[in-house]
Scaffold this motif. Sequence first.
Motif, PDB file in Angstrom:
ATOM      1  N   GLU A  42      -6.753  11.205  -6.786  1.00 50.71           N
ATOM      2  CA  GLU A  42      -8.003  11.046  -6.041  1.00 50.71           C
ATOM      3  C   GLU A  42      -8.970  12.179  -6.353  1.00 50.71           C
ATOM      4  OE1 GLU A  42      -7.063   9.287  -2.188  1.00 50.71           O
ATOM      5  OE2 GLU A  42      -8.807  10.322  -1.382  1.00 50.71           O
ATOM      6  N   LYS A  83       1.457   8.906  -2.355  1.00 51.22           N
ATOM      7  CA  LYS A  83       0.972   9.711  -1.230  1.00 51.22           C
ATOM      8  C   LYS A  83       2.099   9.836  -0.200  1.00 51.22           C
ATOM      9  CE  LYS A  83      -4.022   9.103  -1.298  1.00 51.22           C
ATOM     10  NZ  LYS A  83      -5.206   8.578  -0.585  1.00 51.22           N
ATOM     11  N   LYS A 111      -8.370  -5.592   2.445  1.00 49.13           N
ATOM     12  CA  LYS A 111      -9.044  -4.429   1.834  1.00 49.13           C
ATOM     13  C   LYS A 111      -9.022  -4.554   0.315  1.00 49.13           C
ATOM     14  CE  LYS A 111      -6.883  -0.567   0.918  1.00 49.13           C
ATOM     15  NZ  LYS A 111      -6.070   0.662   1.073  1.00 49.13           N
ATOM     16  N   ARG A 146      -9.793   6.485  -6.954  1.00 57.78           N
ATOM     17  CA  ARG A 146      -8.795   6.123  -5.949  1.00 57.78           C
ATOM     18  C   ARG A 146      -9.369   6.102  -4.534  1.00 57.78           C
ATOM     19  NH1 ARG A 146      -2.451   7.958  -5.536  1.00 57.78           N
ATOM     20  NH2 ARG A 146      -2.052   6.908  -3.550  1.00 57.78           N
ATOM     21  N   LEU A 160      -9.616   3.045  -2.302  1.00 61.36           N
ATOM     22  CA  LEU A 160      -8.546   2.569  -1.416  1.00 61.36           C
ATOM     23  C   LEU A 160      -8.721   3.070   0.015  1.00 61.36           C
ATOM     24  CD1 LEU A 160      -5.565   3.108  -3.878  1.00 61.36           C
ATOM     25  CD2 LEU A 160      -6.635   0.928  -3.280  1.00 61.36           C
ATOM     26  N   ASN A 161      -9.662   4.008   0.197  1.00 57.17           N
ATOM     27  CA  ASN A 161      -9.926   4.503   1.559  1.00 57.17           C
ATOM     28  C   ASN A 161     -10.898   3.601   2.307  1.00 57.17           C
ATOM     29  OD1 ASN A 161      -8.306   6.666   0.938  1.00 57.17           O
ATOM     30  ND2 ASN A 161     -10.007   7.990   0.335  1.00 57.17           N
ATOM     31  N   ASP A 221       0.809  -1.215   0.000  1.00 55.89           N
ATOM     32  CA  ASP A 221       0.000   0.000   0.000  1.00 55.89           C
ATOM     33  C   ASP A 221       0.847   1.273   0.000  1.00 55.89           C
ATOM     34  OD1 ASP A 221      -2.197   1.678   0.062  1.00 55.89           O
ATOM     35  OD2 ASP A 221      -2.434   1.556   2.216  1.00 55.89           O
ATOM     36  N   VAL A 233       3.373   2.608  -2.774  1.00 50.66           N
ATOM     37  CA  VAL A 233       2.908   2.698  -4.163  1.00 50.66           C
ATOM     38  C   VAL A 233       1.827   3.774  -4.267  1.00 50.66           C
ATOM     39  CG1 VAL A 233       1.822   1.426  -6.060  1.00 50.66           C
ATOM     40  CG2 VAL A 233       3.368   0.245  -4.493  1.00 50.66           C
ATOM     41  N   LYS A 286      -3.451  -2.211  -6.660  1.00 51.40           N
ATOM     42  CA  LYS A 286      -3.271  -0.811  -6.271  1.00 51.40           C
ATOM     43  C   LYS A 286      -2.818   0.020  -7.468  1.00 51.40           C
ATOM     44  CE  LYS A 286      -1.855   2.666  -3.283  1.00 51.40           C
ATOM     45  NZ  LYS A 286      -1.517   3.168  -1.986  1.00 51.40           N
TER      46      LYS A 286
HETATM   47  N1  GLY Z   1      -3.537   4.237   0.876  1.00 58.08           N
HETATM   48  C1  GLY Z   1      -4.545   4.769   0.042  1.00 58.08           C
HETATM   49  C2  GLY Z   1      -4.023   5.372  -1.210  1.00 58.08           C
HETATM   50  O1  GLY Z   1      -2.859   5.224  -1.529  1.00 58.08           O
HETATM   51  O2  GLY Z   1      -4.765   6.020  -1.905  1.00 58.08           O
END
Ligand code: GLY
Length: 388
Positions: free
Chosen positions: A250, A143, A196, A259, A262-263, A137, A140, A240
């Motif tokens: 996002e 963020k 997840k 995106r 992923l939350n 996570d 990659v 991912k």
């Molecule tokens: N961990 C969530 C993201 O990278 O968007």
Amino acid sequence: MIGPARVRVALANGGHDVLVGRGLLTGLGGLLTRLGQFRRIHLFEDVGVPKALRDVAASSIDARLTRTEYGLDEATKSMASLERMLQDLASAGLERGDLAVVVGGGILGDVAGLAAGLHRRGVGVVQCPTTLLSMVDASVGGKTGVNLAVLADPTRVLLKNAVGMFHQPSLVVADVETLVSLPDRAFRCGLAECIKHAVIAGTETGGMLDLDALSSCLPMGPTTDAERLVSLVRENIGLKAAVVAGDEQELAQGAAPGRRALNLGHTFAHAIEGCEGVRVEIEGRLVHPSHGEAVGIGLIASARLGEAVGLTPPGLADKIQAVVARAGLPVHLVEVPDIGDLMSAMRQDKKSSGGVLRLVVPTREGVSMLDDPGDSALAGAWRHVRGR
Ligand code: GLY
């Protein structure tokens, strides 16, 4: 050595590779030459990674090398640590065109990635994640960030990743050899993000992204067969990478999660992490949950919420809870000072937009957005994960 397997993260600027294998760090310098020749490289190292392995990785690099080491946690994932790292880069004399390399877990990667993004308005960064969580996570998708403690009368709340930026790595090198020395608890935290991803992938996928197949592979640990670990990491990074490629910053609007998928579980998780009095039971002790443990409970809470509002198929919450338990992660909060504190922490999370809490809940096909379901539905979800 196994691999490396290569996963491409296709982005507007061309993107970058993620290499996954065993024993990659011993040849780190050679892997960096894929990006070009660098005059100066600064290595940010996690004290949690065995020094001998860090030394081997460092000695494989052919450049003017400087090194600093950090042992950060959520409390020190802070502006103060960011400032120290900026001082490291300035003292090392890194210029545009030079490179920062991070060997460590997700917290180090987030802060050092931010420092690299800010130093001289941005130097390149290579992430070498050394925990399962950071491999699948955090490393990659670009963020970066630090936490910010704010007073939310009458309590102090830690706003997770409240200060940050997108700063894509030039390369990610995930060496599963580093997992061997990872404590079991930290390994399990990474499994929460794998669960997840399996929920996000929905029912149409196979391999480790199928919830049933993943469940049948559990429990897994740091000493699980390396080939299986490489598959787990590669498949999760593939998921991912595809999500990030579709919505890098996002920005997806409306019902399509982009995106934000992923939350899933993270608005609940960040509230859990931010409320200091919350406890879970780990190995017979009551402790404040770490990120992965909070995510595991957040996944269950978001599925309970989704079921309550009719978006999540009945039974999926029970199934997710069973997989979280099989991974060895807690499924309940044992001590919760006040559900009201958790609800107000949720409303302060940066994932709320224009004052509207935007949540992600599981569906049969994957996930769906749910805009502010109201206090009563939220309290119901919290009650499900509060210990008896
Ligand atoms: N961990 C969530 C993201 O990278 O968007």
